[in-house]
Design a protein around this motif. Structure first.
Motif, mmCIF file in Angstrom:
data_model
loop_
_atom_site.group_PDB
_atom_site.id
_atom_site.type_symbol
_atom_site.label_atom_id
_atom_site.label_comp_id
_atom_site.label_asym_id
_atom_site.label_seq_id
_atom_site.Cartn_x
_atom_site.Cartn_y
_atom_site.Cartn_z
ATOM 1 N N THR A 121 9.628 14.327 -84.157
ATOM 2 C CA THR A 121 10.930 14.882 -84.507
ATOM 3 C C THR A 121 10.710 15.976 -85.549
ATOM 4 O O THR A 121 9.953 15.797 -86.508
ATOM 5 N N GLN A 122 11.358 17.112 -85.334
ATOM 6 C CA GLN A 122 11.133 18.279 -86.188
ATOM 7 C C GLN A 122 11.938 18.162 -87.473
ATOM 8 O O GLN A 122 13.153 17.909 -87.443
ATOM 9 N N VAL A 123 11.271 18.396 -88.579
ATOM 10 C CA VAL A 123 11.925 18.486 -89.893
ATOM 11 C C VAL A 123 11.657 19.878 -90.441
ATOM 12 O O VAL A 123 10.494 20.297 -90.547
ATOM 13 N N THR A 124 12.728 20.589 -90.760
ATOM 14 C CA THR A 124 12.605 21.934 -91.309
ATOM 15 C C THR A 124 13.347 21.985 -92.636
ATOM 16 O O THR A 124 14.543 21.670 -92.682
ATOM 17 N N VAL A 125 12.641 22.382 -93.680
ATOM 18 C CA VAL A 125 13.231 22.456 -95.019
ATOM 19 C C VAL A 125 13.257 23.919 -95.437
ATOM 20 O O VAL A 125 12.212 24.565 -95.548
#
Length: 127
Positions: A121-125
Motif C-alpha cells: 500500500t502506497q504511503v506518500t508524505v
C-alpha cells in the motif's frame, strides 16, 4: 500459505498520521510473528517493525522508533501499523509479511526471513 492484503495508505502532509492494516486469510495467522517493511523508489526493501505471535514483543527500525506502533488482533487475523509524525522520508510502498519460522523469537530484520508478502500500500508524505 497465507494471503496478506494491506490497506490504509494514502497521501498525507508531514506531521500527519495514517493507520495501515494487513488482513490475513486462513487460520494460521496467530502462529507466526509478523512484520512490516517498506520500499521507496530506487531503494531496497527495508525493515520497519515486527511483532511476536501474541504481541508480547515488538521491534522497530531506528528511523521509526517513537513514531510508529505495530499491533495485531489475532481474533480478526489483522495486523496494524499506526504511523504518527510522518516525514517525507517515510514515503514508500509498505508491505506486510509473515515469518517463515513459527519458532523464531527475537528480532528479525532481514526480508529473507519473511514470506507471503502482500501487494503493498502506497504511503506518500508531502512536505
Amino acid at each position: 500459505q497465507v494471503q496478506l492484503v494491506e490497506s490504509g495508505g494514502g497521501l498525507v502532509q508531514a506531521g500527519g498520521s495514517l493507520r495501515l492494516s494487513c488482513v490475513a486469510s486462513g487460520s494460521t495467522f496467530s502462529l507466526y510473528a509478523m512484520g512490516w517493511f517498506r520500499q521507496a523508489p530506487g531503494k531496497e526493501r527495508e525493515f520497519v517493525a515486527r511483532i511476536s505471535r501474541r504481541s508480547v514483543s515488538t521491534y522497530y527500525a531506528d528511523s521509526v522508533k517513537g513514531r510508529f506502533t505495530i499491533s495485531r488482533d489475532n481474533a480478526k487475523n489483522t495486523m496494524y501499523l499506526q504511523m504518527n509524525s510522518l516525514k517525507p522520508e517515510d514515503t514508500a510502498v509498505y508491505y506486510c509479511a509473515r515469518d517463515t519460522n513459527p519458532q523464531r523469537t527475537g528480532v528479525a530484520t532481514s526480508r529473507v526471513l519473511y514470506t507471503d508478502w502482500g501487494q503493498g500500500t502506497q504511503v506518500t508524505v508531502s512536505s
